[in-house]
Design an enzyme around this catalytic site. Sequence first.
Site, PDB file in Angstrom:
ATOM      1  CE1 TYR A 142     -44.982 -32.052 -12.661  1.00 13.88           C
ATOM      2  CE2 TYR A 142     -44.815 -33.595 -10.834  1.00 13.88           C
ATOM      3  CZ  TYR A 142     -44.245 -32.952 -11.915  1.00 13.88           C
ATOM      4  OH  TYR A 142     -42.933 -33.200 -12.236  1.00 13.88           O
TER       5      TYR A 142
ATOM      6  CE  LYS B 219     -43.364 -30.734  -9.085  1.00 15.41           C
ATOM      7  NZ  LYS B 219     -42.290 -31.479  -9.734  1.00 15.41           N
TER       8      LYS B 219
ATOM      9  CD  GLU C 164     -34.391 -28.680 -13.806  1.00 18.23           C
ATOM     10  OE1 GLU C 164     -34.660 -28.597 -12.595  1.00 18.23           O
ATOM     11  OE2 GLU C 164     -35.123 -28.199 -14.691  1.00 18.23           O
TER      12      GLU C 164
ATOM     13  CG  LEU D 250     -39.334 -27.224 -10.497  1.00 23.84           C
ATOM     14  CD1 LEU D 250     -40.525 -26.497 -11.118  1.00 23.84           C
ATOM     15  CD2 LEU D 250     -39.733 -28.646 -10.134  1.00 23.84           C
TER      16      LEU D 250
HETATM   17  N1  PMP Z   1     -36.199 -30.302 -11.279  1.00 24.77           N
HETATM   18  C1  PMP Z   1     -37.118 -31.013 -11.952  1.00 24.77           C
HETATM   19  C2  PMP Z   1     -37.137 -30.946 -13.435  1.00 24.77           C
HETATM   20  C3  PMP Z   1     -38.049 -31.817 -11.259  1.00 24.77           C
HETATM   21  O1  PMP Z   1     -38.966 -32.518 -11.933  1.00 24.77           O
HETATM   22  C4  PMP Z   1     -37.979 -31.877  -9.843  1.00 24.77           C
HETATM   23  C5  PMP Z   1     -38.916 -32.759  -9.070  1.00 24.77           C
HETATM   24  N2  PMP Z   1     -40.231 -32.496  -9.332  1.00 24.77           N
HETATM   25  C6  PMP Z   1     -37.012 -31.117  -9.182  1.00 24.77           C
HETATM   26  C7  PMP Z   1     -36.138 -30.340  -9.937  1.00 24.77           C
HETATM   27  C8  PMP Z   1     -36.888 -31.136  -7.690  1.00 24.77           C
HETATM   28  O2  PMP Z   1     -37.940 -30.397  -7.086  1.00 24.77           O
HETATM   29  P1  PMP Z   1     -38.440 -30.758  -5.619  1.00 24.77           P
HETATM   30  O3  PMP Z   1     -37.251 -30.680  -4.733  1.00 24.77           O
HETATM   31  O4  PMP Z   1     -39.426 -29.697  -5.311  1.00 24.77           O
HETATM   32  O5  PMP Z   1     -39.020 -32.125  -5.692  1.00 24.77           O
END
Ligand code: PMP
Length: 284
Positions: free
Chosen positions: A33, A147, A179, A204
């Site tokens: 996603y 993701k 994270e 991620l």
């Molecule tokens: N880490 C994780 C585990 C996440 O789920 C997300 C948000 N989807 C992020 C980091 C941040 O990613 P982004 O800045 O692309 O939303």
Amino acid sequence: MARTVYVNGDYVAEGDAKISVFDRGFLFADGVYEVTSVLGGKLIDFDGHMRRLKRSLGELQMAMPLPEDELLAIHRELVSRNAVIEGLVYLQITRGVADRDFLYPSATPQTLVLFTQSKSIVDSPLAKRGARVVSVEDLRWGRRDIKTVQLLYPSMAKMIAQEKGVDDAWLVQDGHVTEGTSNNAYIVTRDGTIVTRDLSSDILAGITRAAVLECARTLQMKVEERPFTIAEALEAREAFTTSATGFVCPVVEIDGVSLGEGQPGPVANGLRQIYVETSLKAAI
Ligand code: PMP
């Protein structure tokens, strides 16, 4: 009024949208996603989200279901039909419908679903007061760079945070922060250096992370991409998180200990403002 959602080529009222019980997204979490934020009716960093989407799909031997320009057109159509001024577009692609089997089916059409959520993101009470987080062991699988829709552990960790009366959890593996449950995590050390974990399959690669680190470097701030411990975070001057719908969110407390002044700090507040301005200018 019911939202209009997109399902496999059709725009339908949300109550009429249907997915098969044999969908591999449902049975195996076999899907990926993206969440793209919307500001002023425009998409923030759409290209970045498409780049990461292609990478996630590639790692799972899946193809793009439609060319990028058609996905952009669907995003825009949903924003328009649902009159989204501020909020997000959620996109999910699964491997599609097949009899239940662990092996990937060959050549099944993928499932493609998109929907919108309107919500206020610039004017965020959480960003104003700063988030309180607790550390929780990171028990997710080892390919967090993809993701996928396999989000049960982040959900469990958020429940642990809620039970402890705080806003979110920071996940810790081998003594180091990976994270947040749905965001990337940062500290600002006593000498003003921004520290965030380096990219690997442990985290991620946030699209907001890339944009915010670029802002920080443009502003000649010192950035170190390396793991940090909770002990180091408790000594930090500031902390914050980044995500597409949270932008830059100050963190004011970790495991019951207040950071710095116990208030959102100047680095996090400054980066939040600059990120909003920069991304609005580039929104499409
Ligand atoms: N880490 C994780 C585990 C996440 O789920 C997300 C948000 N989807 C992020 C980091 C941040 O990613 P982004 O800045 O692309 O939303």
